[in-house]
Design a protein around this motif. Structure first.
Motif, PDB file in Angstrom:
ATOM      1  N   SER A 100      40.499 -48.303 -29.659  1.00  0.00           N
ATOM      2  CA  SER A 100      40.461 -47.060 -31.291  1.00  0.00           C
ATOM      3  C   SER A 100      42.314 -47.225 -31.382  1.00  0.00           C
ATOM      4  O   SER A 100      42.833 -47.582 -32.546  1.00  0.00           O
ATOM      5  CB  SER A 100      40.016 -46.029 -31.147  1.00  0.00           C
ATOM      6  OG  SER A 100      41.174 -45.133 -29.852  1.00  0.00           O
ATOM      7  N   GLU A 133      33.705 -42.639 -32.659  1.00  0.00           N
ATOM      8  CA  GLU A 133      34.207 -41.324 -34.109  1.00  0.00           C
ATOM      9  C   GLU A 133      35.253 -40.814 -34.041  1.00  0.00           C
ATOM     10  O   GLU A 133      35.783 -39.936 -32.665  1.00  0.00           O
ATOM     11  CB  GLU A 133      33.468 -40.972 -33.797  1.00  0.00           C
ATOM     12  CG  GLU A 133      33.330 -39.420 -33.800  1.00  0.00           C
ATOM     13  CD  GLU A 133      32.983 -39.410 -31.903  1.00  0.00           C
ATOM     14  OE1 GLU A 133      32.587 -39.731 -31.698  1.00  0.00           O
ATOM     15  OE2 GLU A 133      32.662 -38.373 -31.180  1.00  0.00           O
ATOM     16  N   SER A 134      36.351 -40.734 -34.809  1.00  0.00           N
ATOM     17  CA  SER A 134      37.688 -39.660 -34.803  1.00  0.00           C
ATOM     18  C   SER A 134      36.668 -37.989 -35.119  1.00  0.00           C
ATOM     19  O   SER A 134      35.851 -38.188 -35.110  1.00  0.00           O
ATOM     20  CB  SER A 134      38.121 -39.477 -36.060  1.00  0.00           C
ATOM     21  OG  SER A 134      37.084 -39.845 -37.656  1.00  0.00           O
ATOM     22  N   THR A 136      37.390 -35.792 -37.131  1.00  0.00           N
ATOM     23  CA  THR A 136      36.380 -35.456 -38.542  1.00  0.00           C
ATOM     24  C   THR A 136      35.380 -36.195 -38.689  1.00  0.00           C
ATOM     25  O   THR A 136      35.088 -35.758 -39.414  1.00  0.00           O
ATOM     26  CB  THR A 136      37.662 -36.098 -39.798  1.00  0.00           C
ATOM     27  OG1 THR A 136      38.986 -36.046 -39.608  1.00  0.00           O
ATOM     28  CG2 THR A 136      37.284 -34.798 -40.915  1.00  0.00           C
ATOM     29  N   GLU A 137      35.333 -36.684 -38.712  1.00  0.00           N
ATOM     30  CA  GLU A 137      33.816 -38.326 -37.966  1.00  0.00           C
ATOM     31  C   GLU A 137      32.607 -36.753 -37.318  1.00  0.00           C
ATOM     32  O   GLU A 137      31.881 -36.898 -37.573  1.00  0.00           O
ATOM     33  CB  GLU A 137      33.572 -39.667 -38.321  1.00  0.00           C
ATOM     34  CG  GLU A 137      34.841 -39.634 -38.766  1.00  0.00           C
ATOM     35  CD  GLU A 137      35.496 -40.970 -38.252  1.00  0.00           C
ATOM     36  OE1 GLU A 137      35.358 -42.447 -39.050  1.00  0.00           O
ATOM     37  OE2 GLU A 137      35.358 -41.906 -37.105  1.00  0.00           O
ATOM     38  N   ARG A 138      33.563 -36.505 -36.087  1.00  0.00           N
ATOM     39  CA  ARG A 138      32.168 -36.078 -35.541  1.00  0.00           C
ATOM     40  C   ARG A 138      31.895 -34.272 -36.051  1.00  0.00           C
ATOM     41  O   ARG A 138      30.940 -34.345 -36.188  1.00  0.00           O
ATOM     42  CB  ARG A 138      33.400 -35.642 -33.984  1.00  0.00           C
ATOM     43  CG  ARG A 138      32.681 -34.469 -32.862  1.00  0.00           C
ATOM     44  CD  ARG A 138      31.448 -34.549 -32.170  1.00  0.00           C
ATOM     45  NE  ARG A 138      31.640 -35.540 -31.155  1.00  0.00           N
ATOM     46  CZ  ARG A 138      30.140 -35.753 -31.125  1.00  0.00           C
ATOM     47  NH1 ARG A 138      29.319 -35.224 -30.728  1.00  0.00           N
ATOM     48  NH2 ARG A 138      29.765 -37.080 -30.209  1.00  0.00           N
ATOM     49  N   THR A 140      32.096 -34.401 -39.372  1.00  0.00           N
ATOM     50  CA  THR A 140      31.511 -34.092 -40.784  1.00  0.00           C
ATOM     51  C   THR A 140      30.170 -34.595 -40.436  1.00  0.00           C
ATOM     52  O   THR A 140      29.059 -35.278 -41.126  1.00  0.00           O
ATOM     53  CB  THR A 140      31.590 -34.287 -41.652  1.00  0.00           C
ATOM     54  OG1 THR A 140      32.549 -35.645 -41.493  1.00  0.00           O
ATOM     55  CG2 THR A 140      32.961 -33.629 -41.948  1.00  0.00           C
ATOM     56  N   GLU A 141      29.817 -35.000 -38.583  1.00  0.00           N
ATOM     57  CA  GLU A 141      28.029 -34.857 -38.154  1.00  0.00           C
ATOM     58  C   GLU A 141      27.929 -36.603 -38.673  1.00  0.00           C
ATOM     59  O   GLU A 141      27.010 -37.468 -39.307  1.00  0.00           O
ATOM     60  CB  GLU A 141      26.845 -34.206 -38.384  1.00  0.00           C
ATOM     61  CG  GLU A 141      27.141 -32.881 -37.928  1.00  0.00           C
ATOM     62  CD  GLU A 141      26.093 -32.315 -38.455  1.00  0.00           C
ATOM     63  OE1 GLU A 141      25.133 -32.278 -38.581  1.00  0.00           O
ATOM     64  OE2 GLU A 141      26.156 -30.788 -38.294  1.00  0.00           O
ATOM     65  N   GLN A 142      29.131 -37.315 -38.582  1.00  0.00           N
ATOM     66  CA  GLN A 142      28.259 -38.894 -38.918  1.00  0.00           C
ATOM     67  C   GLN A 142      29.587 -39.864 -37.999  1.00  0.00           C
ATOM     68  O   GLN A 142      28.910 -41.425 -37.443  1.00  0.00           O
ATOM     69  CB  GLN A 142      30.374 -39.438 -39.623  1.00  0.00           C
ATOM     70  CG  GLN A 142      30.216 -38.723 -41.287  1.00  0.00           C
ATOM     71  CD  GLN A 142      31.213 -39.223 -42.185  1.00  0.00           C
ATOM     72  OE1 GLN A 142      31.509 -40.519 -42.430  1.00  0.00           O
ATOM     73  NE2 GLN A 142      32.621 -38.392 -41.832  1.00  0.00           N
ATOM     74  N   THR A 143      29.165 -39.129 -36.355  1.00  0.00           N
ATOM     75  CA  THR A 143      29.442 -40.228 -34.983  1.00  0.00           C
ATOM     76  C   THR A 143      28.508 -40.922 -34.879  1.00  0.00           C
ATOM     77  O   THR A 143      28.594 -42.494 -34.276  1.00  0.00           O
ATOM     78  CB  THR A 143      29.786 -38.863 -33.933  1.00  0.00           C
ATOM     79  OG1 THR A 143      30.013 -38.110 -34.704  1.00  0.00           O
ATOM     80  CG2 THR A 143      29.762 -39.542 -32.218  1.00  0.00           C
ATOM     81  N   VAL A 146      28.898 -43.299 -38.249  1.00  0.00           N
ATOM     82  CA  VAL A 146      30.140 -44.777 -36.976  1.00  0.00           C
ATOM     83  C   VAL A 146      29.814 -46.089 -36.161  1.00  0.00           C
ATOM     84  O   VAL A 146      29.617 -46.254 -36.009  1.00  0.00           O
ATOM     85  CB  VAL A 146      30.856 -43.481 -36.703  1.00  0.00           C
ATOM     86  CG1 VAL A 146      32.430 -44.466 -36.115  1.00  0.00           C
ATOM     87  CG2 VAL A 146      31.741 -42.598 -38.245  1.00  0.00           C
ATOM     88  N   SER A 149      28.119 -48.857 -37.267  1.00  0.00           N
ATOM     89  CA  SER A 149      28.511 -49.206 -38.142  1.00  0.00           C
ATOM     90  C   SER A 149      29.552 -50.345 -37.144  1.00  0.00           C
ATOM     91  O   SER A 149      30.526 -51.348 -37.397  1.00  0.00           O
ATOM     92  CB  SER A 149      29.689 -48.980 -38.781  1.00  0.00           C
ATOM     93  OG  SER A 149      30.361 -47.956 -38.985  1.00  0.00           O
TER      94      SER A 149
END
Ligand code: PEP
Length: 256
Positions: A100, A133-134, A136-138, A140-143, A146, A149
Motif C-alpha cells: 500500500s 482497503e483504506s 474510509t473504504e472499510r 463505507t462498506e467498500q472493502t 476494493v 478491483s
C-alpha cells in the motif's frame, strides 16, 4: 488440502548491516512448526549481504529472501529500478508487489501490479501481492469491491491457474504501522472473502493459495490471527525488526 504457512518480514526502508547480522544469528535456533517458510525482505542494498550470511550459516533451508519491489521491465533506461534478473542473480526467491505504501506514495496501479506479478512469475520468483482497503473504504462498506478491483487485473493478466505460485497478503491500510489490528473475526471474514473470490475462477487453486494477514501483527496477537482457518501466516513490518519478537511470530505459524 495442504497449504504452507509463510511469515514474511518487510523491513521497509529500515535496518542496517548490523540488523542483517543480528537477524541471521537470532534465527539460527528459531523453532518452526510444520510447513512454515520464513521470508526476510530487507532493503535492496542489503540483499546480497543477507544471502551471503544466510548461506555461510547454513540457513538456506530455513530462511528465504525476498525483495520489497521490482520493475515490470526486463532491462533498459529505467534509472533506479531493479529487474527480476538482478534479483535472480542474488538468489532472491520472493518479491513483495503492490504494497500500500507503493500504491500510495508511488502511484502504483493495480494494472502495474499485474504487470509486475507477470514479470516475477516469468522469472521463476514468487510474488507476495499486497491488497487492502483504506479506513474510509472499510467504513463505507467498500472493502470487498476494493479487494476485487485489486485482484481482478492480476487474474486477467496471468490467468487463475498461475495463482498456484502466488502468495497474497491482505493488509488493511488502516492497520499498517498504526497498532490497530483487524479483529480475528474481521480478518478471517475478509480472508474468506478473498479465497471465495479466487474460488469463483478456480476452487482447487483458491484452496492452495497462501493468504497472509498484515497490519500491526505482534508477538501477542499472532497466535490467534494465525489460528483462523483462512489465514496462512503474516506479512510483518515493525515487529520484524525486533529479532526476539519476530521469532515468536514465526513460531506461531503452522501449515494448514
Ligand atoms: C507492512 O508494512 O506490510 C506491515 C504489515 O507493517 P506493520 O506490521 O508495521 O503494520
Amino acid at each position: 488440502m495442504a497449504r504452507r504457512a509463510i511469515v514474511a518480514a518487510n523491513w521497509k526502508m529500515n535496518g542496517d548491516l548490523a540488523l542483517v547480522d543480528t537477524m541471521i544469528s537470532g534465527l539460527t535456533n528459531v523453532k518452526l512448526q510444520d510447513d512454515v517458510s520464513v521470508v526476510i525482505c530487507p532493503s535492496s542494498p542489503y540483499l546480497s549481504e543477507f544471502v551471503a550470511k544466510r548461506n555461510s550459516n547454513n540457513l538456506s533451508s530455513v530462511i528465504h529472501v525476498g525483495a520489497q519491489n521490482v520493475s515490470e521491465h526486463q532491462s533498459g533506461a529505467y534509472t533506479g529500478q531493479i529487474s527480476t534478473k538482478m534479483l535472480q542473480e542474488l538468489s532472491v526467491e520472493f518479491v513483495i508487489i503492490g504494497h500500500s505504501e507503493r500504491r500510495r506514495y508511488y502511484q502504483e496501479t493495480s494494472t502495474q501490479v499485474a504487470h509486475k506479478v507477470n514479470a516475477v512469475l516469468n522469472a521463476g520468483l514468487t510474488p507476495i501481492i499486497c491488497i487492502g482497503e483504506s479506513e474510509t473504504e472499510r467504513a463505507t462498506e467498500q472493502t470487498e469491491a476494493v479487494l476485487a478491483s485489486q485482484l481482478q487485473p492480476v487474474i486477467d493478466e496471468i490467468g487463475i491457474e498461475k495463482f498456484i505460485d502466488v502468495v497474497i497478503a491482505y493488509e488493511p491500510v488502516w492497520a499498517i504501522g498504526t497498532g490497530k489490528t483487524a479483529s480475528n473475526e474481521m480478518a478471517q471474514e475478509t480472508h474468506k472473502f478473498i479465497r471465495q473470490f479466487l474460488a469463483k475462477a478456480n476452487e482447487s487453486v483458491a484452496n492452495k493459495v497462501p493468504l497472509l494477514y498484515g497490519g500491526s501483527v505482534n508477538s501477542s496477537n499472532c497466535e490467534e490471527l494465525f489460528a483462523q482457518p483462512d489465514i496462512d501466516g503474516g506479512l510483518i513490518g515493525g515487529a520484524s525488526l525486533q529479532v526476539e519478537q519476530f521469532k515468536i511470530i514465526c513460531s506461531a505459524a503452522k501449515g494448514k
